[in-house]
Design a protein around this motif. Structure first.
Motif, short mmCIF file in Angstrom:
data_model
loop_
_atom_site.label_atom_id
_atom_site.label_comp_id
_atom_site.label_asym_id
_atom_site.label_seq_id
_atom_site.Cartn_x
_atom_site.Cartn_y
_atom_site.Cartn_z
N THR A 297 -2.14 -3.05 -0.97
CA THR A 297 -1.02 -2.28 -0.36
C THR A 297 -1.41 -0.93 -0.45
O THR A 297 -1.35 -0.02 -1.75
CB THR A 297 0.38 -2.78 -0.99
OG1 THR A 297 0.72 -3.95 -0.70
CG2 THR A 297 1.52 -1.72 -0.26
N SER A 298 -1.64 0.06 0.51
CA SER A 298 -1.67 1.37 0.72
C SER A 298 -0.60 2.04 0.43
O SER A 298 0.60 1.75 0.45
CB SER A 298 -2.37 1.82 1.92
OG SER A 298 -1.39 1.86 2.95
N TRP A 299 -0.52 3.41 -0.29
CA TRP A 299 0.34 4.37 -0.47
C TRP A 299 1.10 4.60 1.01
O TRP A 299 2.18 4.72 1.03
CB TRP A 299 -0.21 5.68 -1.11
CG TRP A 299 -0.67 5.37 -2.41
CD1 TRP A 299 -1.54 5.64 -3.15
CD2 TRP A 299 0.31 5.33 -3.47
NE1 TRP A 299 -1.88 5.59 -4.44
CE2 TRP A 299 -0.39 5.42 -4.67
CE3 TRP A 299 1.75 5.21 -3.68
CZ2 TRP A 299 -0.02 5.20 -6.24
CZ3 TRP A 299 2.11 4.84 -5.01
CH2 TRP A 299 1.32 4.81 -6.13
N ALA A 300 0.43 4.42 1.79
CA ALA A 300 0.94 5.05 3.16
C ALA A 300 1.94 3.75 3.82
O ALA A 300 3.00 3.92 4.23
CB ALA A 300 -0.17 5.17 4.62
N GLU A 301 1.63 2.60 3.18
CA GLU A 301 2.48 1.50 3.80
C GLU A 301 3.74 1.42 3.02
O GLU A 301 4.55 0.82 3.25
CB GLU A 301 1.80 0.06 3.50
CG GLU A 301 0.35 -0.36 4.34
CD GLU A 301 -0.04 -1.43 3.92
OE1 GLU A 301 0.38 -2.66 4.56
OE2 GLU A 301 -1.02 -1.43 2.93
N ILE A 302 4.10 2.22 1.69
CA ILE A 302 5.19 2.32 1.29
C ILE A 302 5.87 3.59 1.36
O ILE A 302 6.95 3.93 0.53
CB ILE A 302 5.23 1.91 -0.35
CG1 ILE A 302 4.22 3.04 -1.23
CG2 ILE A 302 4.63 0.67 -0.70
CD1 ILE A 302 4.47 2.99 -2.55
N GLY A 303 5.53 4.53 2.58
CA GLY A 303 5.85 5.60 2.85
C GLY A 303 5.51 6.72 2.20
O GLY A 303 6.17 7.93 2.47
N LEU A 304 3.88 6.53 1.87
CA LEU A 304 3.63 7.94 1.31
C LEU A 304 2.22 8.31 2.27
O LEU A 304 1.20 7.92 1.56
CB LEU A 304 3.33 7.74 -0.14
CG LEU A 304 4.76 7.90 -0.88
CD1 LEU A 304 4.38 7.22 -2.40
CD2 LEU A 304 5.21 9.27 -1.04
N PRO A 305 2.16 8.41 3.19
CA PRO A 305 0.95 8.65 3.99
C PRO A 305 0.20 9.97 3.55
O PRO A 305 -1.16 9.86 3.86
CB PRO A 305 1.29 8.93 5.32
CG PRO A 305 2.63 9.55 5.30
CD PRO A 305 3.24 8.66 4.16
N GLU A 306 0.83 10.72 2.79
CA GLU A 306 -0.12 11.80 2.18
C GLU A 306 -0.95 11.57 1.26
O GLU A 306 -1.83 12.32 0.75
CB GLU A 306 0.90 13.12 2.04
CG GLU A 306 1.83 12.79 1.08
CD GLU A 306 3.31 12.14 1.51
OE1 GLU A 306 4.03 12.59 0.97
OE2 GLU A 306 3.15 11.28 2.34
N LEU A 307 -0.72 10.12 0.56
CA LEU A 307 -1.70 9.95 -0.48
C LEU A 307 -2.88 9.09 -0.03
O LEU A 307 -2.59 8.17 0.76
CB LEU A 307 -0.87 9.27 -1.42
CG LEU A 307 0.42 9.88 -2.45
CD1 LEU A 307 1.10 9.02 -3.28
CD2 LEU A 307 -0.44 11.11 -2.96
#
Length: 351
Positions: free
Chosen positions: A152-162
């Motif tokens: 799971t990417s950071w973007a997928e949990i609401g952190l697209p900047e990471l």
């Protein structure tokens, strides 16, 4: 008149003798002990108040060489009076390699925790991986590990900047105690209980895959924690460490802590594991330090200035003194570490 001078002379002799005895007692009779020490306890042993208690009450001075918890067990122990590792696995290994020690005692405890930034903590809560109650954050280890294994990417949990996928930064488990203990915690999570010889082989490929994604790992928990504080959310969004690290930092660096306290979040894994700092006396001289380390004032200072939960302060009611939000007054959800044979197999697989 002659009698008066004789009296003064006797008084002077008594004063000089008393002063000489005081100096002799304070210095000449201090027993210096040598041993190996885990780096996270250096602040405690170098604390001036602790050193004064050792000298004045117990006539002791503790010198040390820094070494990893498992490394010190097999290191050259010539001239050493004690070992002071950071987990009970080290004691089990000592008993296997060296036999029964002269004496041993757990004198300090601190749980393994995760550190992150406020924005990341809120995203983890939003994704159902973490939760907060009464200001204390906890992390569901099973949910976190599932997230890591699924990529799971950071973007997928609401952190697209990471950049990249969700991961927990840790020290090298083959060299550092905190990484070693986090590996044990992950193994427990993957096994759905406590990892042992009956279930560990099945989860080793999954454990290897988790650590292989991490790339370079620091060798020291203090170096990792320092990098976490200095490099910001993008470089190290989530790391594993000791609860005591942040508490000690807040006490020792109040001005810096005041600037960053609103952005640093401590999260307790559920379950977590205790890092139990066990003092291993190698001889009769080394055993004399156990009473000094268990001294009520030393134990108080270990908690108040260095963040270690002790026999007296394992469930403290004064957590507010640190000025660190979200400290749990009591650590209730704790699992035992895998035994030394299981940890040997885990570390071999990760080497």
């Amino acid at each position: 008149m002659k009698t008066k001078w004789i009296g003064l002379a006797i008084l002077a002799v008594v004063i000089v003798a008393a002063a000489g005895y005081a100096v002799f007692s304070a210095n000449a009779q201090v027993l210096e002990l040598n041993g190996y020490l885990g780096g996270e306890k250096i602040g405690l042993l170098e604390d001036a108040e602790v050193q004064e208690i050792f000298r004045s009450r117990y006539h002791l001075s503790l010198d040390y060489a820094r070494a990893g918890s498992l490394e010190m067990i097999t290191a050259d122990q010539t001239g050493m009076n004690y070992l002071f590792p950071s987990n009970q696995t080290a004691l089990e290994l000592y008993e296997q390699v060296q036999g029964t020690p002269y004496r041993s005692e757990i004198v300090l405890n601190t749980p393994i925790v995760l550190y992150t930034r406020a924005q990341v903590a809120e995203a983890l809560v939003g994704a159902g991986i973490a939760s907060a109650a009464d200001g204390v954050y906890t992390v569901d280890m099973a949910a976190l590990v599932a997230c890591i294994e699924q990529g799971t990417s950071w973007a997928e949990i609401g952190l697209p900047e990471l950049y990249g996928d969700v991961a927990v930064g840790t020290t090298d488990p083959t060299k550092s105690n905190s990484g070693n203990m986090f590996a044990g915690l992950l193994a427990n999570t993957l096994c759905g209980g406590v990892a042992d010889e009956n279930n560990v082989e099945a989860i080793l490929p999954r454990l290897q895959a988790i650590f292989q994604r991490l790339g370079y790992m620091e060798n020291s928990s203090s170096d990792l924690f320092d990098q976490f504080l200095k490099t910001g959310m993008g470089a190290k969004p989530l790391i594993a460490g000791y609860e005591s690290q942040l508490l000690e930092f807040a006490v020792q660096n109040p001005d810096t802590w005041a600037q960053i306290r609103d952005d640093i979040v401590l999260l307790y894994p559920t379950p977590t594991v205790w890092s139990s700092h066990v003092y291993i006396a190698l001889d009769e001289a080394g055993a004399t330090a156990i009473d000094a380390l268990l001294d009520e004032d030393v134990q108080r200072l270990a908690w108040e200035k260095h963040g270690f939960r002790t026999g007296l302060y394992d469930a403290p009611g004064d957590v507010g003194q640190f000025g660190v939000p979200g400290i749990a007054e009591e650590i209730t959800q704790v699992a035992p570490m895998p035994d030394v044979d299981t940890m040997d197999r885990i570390i071999a697989a990760l080497s």
